[in-house]
Design a protein around this motif. Structure first.
Motif, short mmCIF file in Angstrom:
data_model
loop_
_atom_site.label_atom_id
_atom_site.label_comp_id
_atom_site.label_asym_id
_atom_site.label_seq_id
_atom_site.Cartn_x
_atom_site.Cartn_y
_atom_site.Cartn_z
N LEU A 1 14.39 47.32 -42.08
CA LEU A 1 13.99 47.12 -40.69
C LEU A 1 12.75 47.90 -40.30
O LEU A 1 12.34 47.85 -39.14
CB LEU A 1 15.15 47.52 -39.75
N ASN B 1 9.73 52.74 -45.16
CA ASN B 1 11.09 52.23 -45.31
C ASN B 1 11.19 51.26 -46.48
O ASN B 1 12.18 51.24 -47.22
CB ASN B 1 11.54 51.52 -44.03
N ILE C 1 21.60 48.24 -44.98
CA ILE C 1 20.60 48.06 -43.93
C ILE C 1 19.84 49.37 -43.73
O ILE C 1 20.43 50.38 -43.33
CB ILE C 1 21.25 47.60 -42.61
N THR D 1 17.39 51.38 -41.64
CA THR D 1 17.06 51.26 -40.23
C THR D 1 15.81 52.03 -39.81
O THR D 1 15.31 52.90 -40.53
CB THR D 1 18.23 51.75 -39.37
N CYS D 2 15.35 51.71 -38.60
CA CYS D 2 14.20 52.38 -37.97
C CYS D 2 14.62 52.78 -36.57
O CYS D 2 15.46 52.12 -35.95
CB CYS D 2 13.01 51.42 -37.93
N THR D 3 14.02 53.85 -36.04
CA THR D 3 14.37 54.30 -34.69
C THR D 3 13.13 54.63 -33.87
O THR D 3 13.21 55.39 -32.91
CB THR D 3 15.31 55.51 -34.75
N ASP E 1 16.29 50.44 -32.27
CA ASP E 1 17.72 50.75 -32.29
C ASP E 1 18.55 49.51 -32.00
O ASP E 1 19.59 49.28 -32.61
CB ASP E 1 18.03 51.84 -31.26
N THR F 1 18.75 47.41 -34.98
CA THR F 1 19.70 47.95 -35.95
C THR F 1 21.10 47.43 -35.66
O THR F 1 21.79 46.93 -36.56
CB THR F 1 19.70 49.49 -35.89
N ARG F 2 21.52 47.54 -34.43
CA ARG F 2 22.86 47.06 -34.06
C ARG F 2 22.98 45.55 -34.27
O ARG F 2 24.00 45.06 -34.76
CB ARG F 2 23.17 47.45 -32.62
N ALA G 1 24.80 51.23 -43.34
CA ALA G 1 23.57 51.46 -42.60
C ALA G 1 23.06 52.86 -42.92
O ALA G 1 23.84 53.82 -42.99
CB ALA G 1 23.80 51.32 -41.10
N ALA H 1 17.62 55.45 -37.64
CA ALA H 1 18.51 55.17 -36.51
C ALA H 1 19.87 55.80 -36.73
O ALA H 1 20.51 56.29 -35.79
CB ALA H 1 18.65 53.67 -36.31
N CYS I 1 26.47 53.00 -34.78
CA CYS I 1 26.50 52.06 -35.90
C CYS I 1 27.92 51.97 -36.48
O CYS I 1 28.43 50.88 -36.74
CB CYS I 1 25.53 52.49 -37.00
#
Length: 434
Positions: A14, A19, A48, A50-52, A58, A61-62, A79, A83, A91
């Motif tokens: 993501l 990443n 997964i 993730t990125c934040t 965010d 991500t969900r 995950a 994030a 998560c």
């Protein structure tokens, strides 16, 4: 190693180039443990990454976790990444099959344990170059969100090499420093080993990436020094720098680009974020518009053919119409070849989230549209300026390549995929040189 029990995995990435480099490493680790890559809908494990960087990230991500649970009723969903480092609980609570483990290596370990592979002599995670060394030129090593959607993945001819992690910055809108920790660098000796094997696999372009790439430091070697070392060991490879903070663009880096004859790509991504000094100060960016302009002037003086792209955030708290117009005019003056436009979103846990003067959503939408229109115009202007010039172009797929300046290029279909070829630009077709 022989595959164990025919188990399979899919990875959705993501985030950014960093990443993606970390996702490649995780994929290599899972393959070394005996799993094979497949589509998410039929995988035993969905990982997964993730990125934040924004509140929208965010939310994605969900959304990605829920999507994975919905399209595959039996797979474990693990995950990891930024994030999760900031808020693992949000998560973890999305489903009984979800595990949230921030650290990438620990996420692989947890995934293997879920598949009952933890006690079967799982090998140490291999370096990416070990996978690449066994691959044929042009063979894909990434499992991405395109595989999640069941789409065919085109071979990737460019590999991202992580050389740095973490950040010591204090930007008021950013939470990545909390997720990634302080700046730290990978040893040059290990990077040389990785790059040598990558080059031996047939890959012709490698992107050096990190959270704050310009802060790279291994003993006396800064970013320019390590790039020069890497080029010295792999003379047939083109290196490219990922996003670089403006204040980190040193004369040494520019001199190295100028002297490299295209081996260190004359394209730099220098995040601006705003052309208004008031907004830059509120963002806690360590420069003003005049400072940034001076950096760009030096870059174009030392490397006249350089192309520059940037990031801009619109609708930052307190940004007025006048501030936004300053950004528009400054971007025109800088003549960027590309602008990544982001609408500011409130990121809990940051200083900017507490600013009372938030910009309404409709205003942010309008400003983003206007800046993207300008970005398209500036891209076309940069393309037209390059007609009549020559650059080395990486053939990414039949008929299409990526120039040193990072423009897309229409090419003859019979050129070998993965090759670096000299191209003289005769014109353009829309947003692509030819």
């Amino acid at each position: 190693m022989a595959q164990r029990s025919g188990l399979s995995f899919a990875i959705r990435n993501l985030g950014c180039k960093l990443n993606r480099a970390e996702s490649d490493q995780m994929a290599a680790s899972l393959e070394a443990a005996g799993l094979h890559a497949t589509e998410a809908a039929v995988a035993d494990l969905i990982l997964i990454n993730t990125c934040t960087v924004t509140a929208e990230a965010d939310a994605k991500t969900r959304q990605a976790i829920r999507h994975a649970l919905n399209i595959n009723p039996t797979a474990w969903v693990v995950a990891c990444g930024c994030a999760v480092a900031i808020d693992a609980a949000s998560c973890q609570t999305l489903g009984e099959r979800v595990r949230a483990v921030a650290d990438h290596s620990a996420a692989v370990t947890a995934a293997l344990a879920l598949l009952d592979l933890a006690g079967q002599g799982v090998p140490e995670p291999p370096a990416l170059e070990q996978v690449l060394a066994k691959s044929q030129p042009g063979q894909n090593v990434e499992c991405s969100e395109r595989r999640m959607a069941g789409q065919r993945i085109l071979p990737r001819q460019r590999v991202d090499l992580k050389i740095q992690d973490g950040c010591d910055g204090q930007c008021s809108y950013c939470v990545v420093r909390k997720a990634r920790g302080p700046s730290r660098s990978l040893a040059a000796a290990g990077l040389i080993k990785q790059l040598t094997a990558i080059a031996a696999s047939g890959i012709k372009e490698v992107v050096l990436t990190g959270v704050n790439l310009g802060s790279y430091q291994d003993g006396s070697l800064g970013l320019a020094g390590v790039a020069e070392e890497l080029m010295g060991h792999c003379p047939d490879l083109r290196l490219r720098l990922s996003s670089l903070e403006p204040n980190d663009l040193s004369p040494d880096i520019l001199a190295l680009i100028a002297a490299s004859d295209g081996r260190l790509a004359a394209h730099l991504h220098l995040p601006l974020q705003s052309g208004s000094d008031a907004v830059l100060a509120a963002m806690r960016r360590p420069y003003n518009a005049a400072d940034y302009a001076s950096i760009v002037e030096a870059a174009r003086r030392i490397v006249p053919r350089i192309s520059l792209s940037t990031d801009v955030i619109v609708g930052f708290p307190g940004e007025t119409d006048a501030d936004f117009q300053k950004t528009m005019e400054f971007c025109r003056q800088m003549a960027f070849m590309n602008i990544h436009v982001f609408r500011y979103s409130v990121r809990p846990g940051t200083e900017a989230a507490a600013i009372a003067d938030q910009v309404d959503a409709e205003t942010k939408k309008v400003r983003a549209f206007q800046l993207r229109q300008l970005a398209r115009q500036l891209t076309l202007e940069d393309i037209r300026r390059r007609i009549g010039s020559s650059e080395k172009v990486l053939v990414e797929k039949p008929g299409l390549g990526r120039a040193e300046s990072y423009h897309l290029v229409r090419m003859p279909h019979d050129l070998p995929v993965g090759a670096l070829v000299d191209v003289c630009f005769k014109g353009h077709l829309g947003m692509e040189l030819k």
